[in-house]
Design a protein around this motif. Structure first.
Motif, PDB file in Angstrom:
ATOM      1  N   TYR A  16      48.362  62.416  29.244  1.00  0.00           N
ATOM      2  CA  TYR A  16      49.654  62.843  28.569  1.00  0.00           C
ATOM      3  C   TYR A  16      49.976  61.630  27.862  1.00  0.00           C
ATOM      4  CZ  TYR A  16      49.345  66.693  32.071  1.00  0.00           C
ATOM      5  OH  TYR A  16      48.928  67.600  32.860  1.00  0.00           O
ATOM      6  N   ASP A  17      49.207  60.613  27.250  1.00  0.00           N
ATOM      7  CA  ASP A  17      49.586  59.723  26.371  1.00  0.00           C
ATOM      8  C   ASP A  17      49.577  60.114  24.861  1.00  0.00           C
ATOM      9  OD1 ASP A  17      46.954  59.744  25.300  1.00  0.00           O
ATOM     10  OD2 ASP A  17      46.297  57.942  26.623  1.00  0.00           O
ATOM     11  N   PHE A  21      58.452  56.425  37.531  1.00  0.00           N
ATOM     12  CA  PHE A  21      58.747  57.927  37.874  1.00  0.00           C
ATOM     13  C   PHE A  21      57.506  58.520  37.081  1.00  0.00           C
ATOM     14  CE2 PHE A  21      59.960  62.027  36.605  1.00  0.00           C
ATOM     15  CZ  PHE A  21      60.025  62.711  37.903  1.00  0.00           C
ATOM     16  N   PHE A  22      57.405  58.215  35.609  1.00  0.00           N
ATOM     17  CA  PHE A  22      56.550  59.157  34.857  1.00  0.00           C
ATOM     18  C   PHE A  22      55.093  58.582  35.098  1.00  0.00           C
ATOM     19  CE2 PHE A  22      60.245  59.905  32.250  1.00  0.00           C
ATOM     20  CZ  PHE A  22      60.008  61.371  32.149  1.00  0.00           C
ATOM     21  N   ALA A  23      54.837  57.274  35.469  1.00  0.00           N
ATOM     22  CA  ALA A  23      53.596  56.818  35.743  1.00  0.00           C
ATOM     23  C   ALA A  23      52.909  57.335  37.063  1.00  0.00           C
ATOM     24  CB  ALA A  23      53.698  55.359  36.078  1.00  0.00           C
ATOM     25  N   GLU A  61      38.263  60.248  28.670  1.00  0.00           N
ATOM     26  CA  GLU A  61      39.410  60.577  27.847  1.00  0.00           C
ATOM     27  C   GLU A  61      38.843  61.324  26.361  1.00  0.00           C
ATOM     28  OE1 GLU A  61      42.982  57.437  28.842  1.00  0.00           O
ATOM     29  OE2 GLU A  61      40.946  56.732  27.893  1.00  0.00           O
ATOM     30  N   LYS A  62      37.764  60.615  25.793  1.00  0.00           N
ATOM     31  CA  LYS A  62      37.380  61.348  24.416  1.00  0.00           C
ATOM     32  C   LYS A  62      36.762  62.710  24.602  1.00  0.00           C
ATOM     33  CE  LYS A  62      35.853  56.655  22.838  1.00  0.00           C
ATOM     34  NZ  LYS A  62      34.730  55.793  22.502  1.00  0.00           N
ATOM     35  N   ARG A  63      35.925  62.715  25.844  1.00  0.00           N
ATOM     36  CA  ARG A  63      35.726  64.184  26.150  1.00  0.00           C
ATOM     37  C   ARG A  63      37.042  65.230  26.279  1.00  0.00           C
ATOM     38  NH1 ARG A  63      30.387  62.731  29.432  1.00  0.00           N
ATOM     39  NH2 ARG A  63      28.811  62.546  27.665  1.00  0.00           N
ATOM     40  N   TYR A  64      37.714  64.695  26.711  1.00  0.00           N
ATOM     41  CA  TYR A  64      38.961  65.527  27.156  1.00  0.00           C
ATOM     42  C   TYR A  64      39.722  65.968  25.869  1.00  0.00           C
ATOM     43  CZ  TYR A  64      43.543  67.047  28.718  1.00  0.00           C
ATOM     44  OH  TYR A  64      44.673  67.861  29.051  1.00  0.00           O
ATOM     45  N   GLY A  65      39.638  64.926  25.009  1.00  0.00           N
ATOM     46  CA  GLY A  65      40.667  65.197  23.697  1.00  0.00           C
ATOM     47  C   GLY A  65      39.665  66.023  22.828  1.00  0.00           C
TER      48      GLY A  65
END
Length: 217
Positions: free
Chosen positions: A16-17, A4-6, A72-76
């Motif tokens: 959202y990790d 469900f969460f996946a 992911e790095k740029r988002y972070g």
């Protein structure tokens, strides 16, 4: 439940990790601190500022424990800068409002502090983006005074509130905020602390917190 969460994460924008949860928490605490500070509890706002400072010390290290894509790095990087703007840009001036700096003539002066934080964070963001493009090489120095260090400066200043009284303290607080502005904007090297240095800063913060709880008002 796991499926469900996946499936939910696939339908939401963002990530959202565990590598970003600390940054989200910092933003939550920073915004909560603003609420408390402007509603008559500046010391609560200050304690939440210190919590944001602790989180900011380690969120990058938490994120580095996972192999991430460039997106992911740029988002972070983006959410970290936005979170820092709330915690270290807006919360300090909200605390100032909470200690009595709410005159119409004073507020624009305090906002200059937030503008300086914005400039520094934007510059840092651009520099970090360039670093990512060049292979994510580690750096040993900050340019200028890191904005998260304000979470160690203001608790020391706040300890004087009970000694000098609210009337004098609010002006001391304003002077400190204005004095910090050039340290954000001028180009000079500040050594980036490694693990031992982070532990020292954490210890300093712990002592400050104890003194605030014992002597603060």
């Amino acid at each position: 439940m796991k499926d469900f969460f996946a499936n939910l994460k696939e339908k939401l924008i963002g990530f959202y990790d565990y590598t970003v949860i600390a940054t989200y928490l910092s933003l939550f605490l920073g915004a909560l601190g603003v609420f408390y500070a402007v509603n008559g509890s500046p010391m609560t706002g200050l304690i939440l500022l210190m919590a944001c400072g602790i989180i900011d010390m380690f969120d990058g290290k938490i994120a580095s424990t996972k192999e991430r894509t460039m997106v992911e790095k740029r988002y972070g990087l983006q959410i970290d800068v936005l979170s820092d703007m709330v915690a270290f840009g807006l919360l300090p001036i909200a605390i100032g409002y909470g200690v009595g700096l709410h005159h119409a003539a004073v507020i624009p002066v305090m906002v200059l502090y937030a503008v300086a934080v914005q400039i520094r964070l934007a510059y840092f963001n651009v520099a970090q983006e360039a670093r990512l493009q060049q292979g994510n090489h580690p750096f040993r120095y900050y340019e200028g005074f890191p904005v998260n260090y304000i979470s160690l400066v203001l608790p020391v200043i706040y300890l004087f509130r009970g000694l000098v009284g609210d009337g004098a303290f609010k002006w001391i607080y304003l002077i400190v905020l204005l004095a910090v502005i050039p340290t954000y904007l001028l180009k000079f090297k500040v050594i980036k602390p490694r693990f031992r240095g982070l532990m020292v800063l954490l210890g300093v913060g712990f002592v400050e917190l104890l003194l605030l709880l014992l002597l603060g008002k």
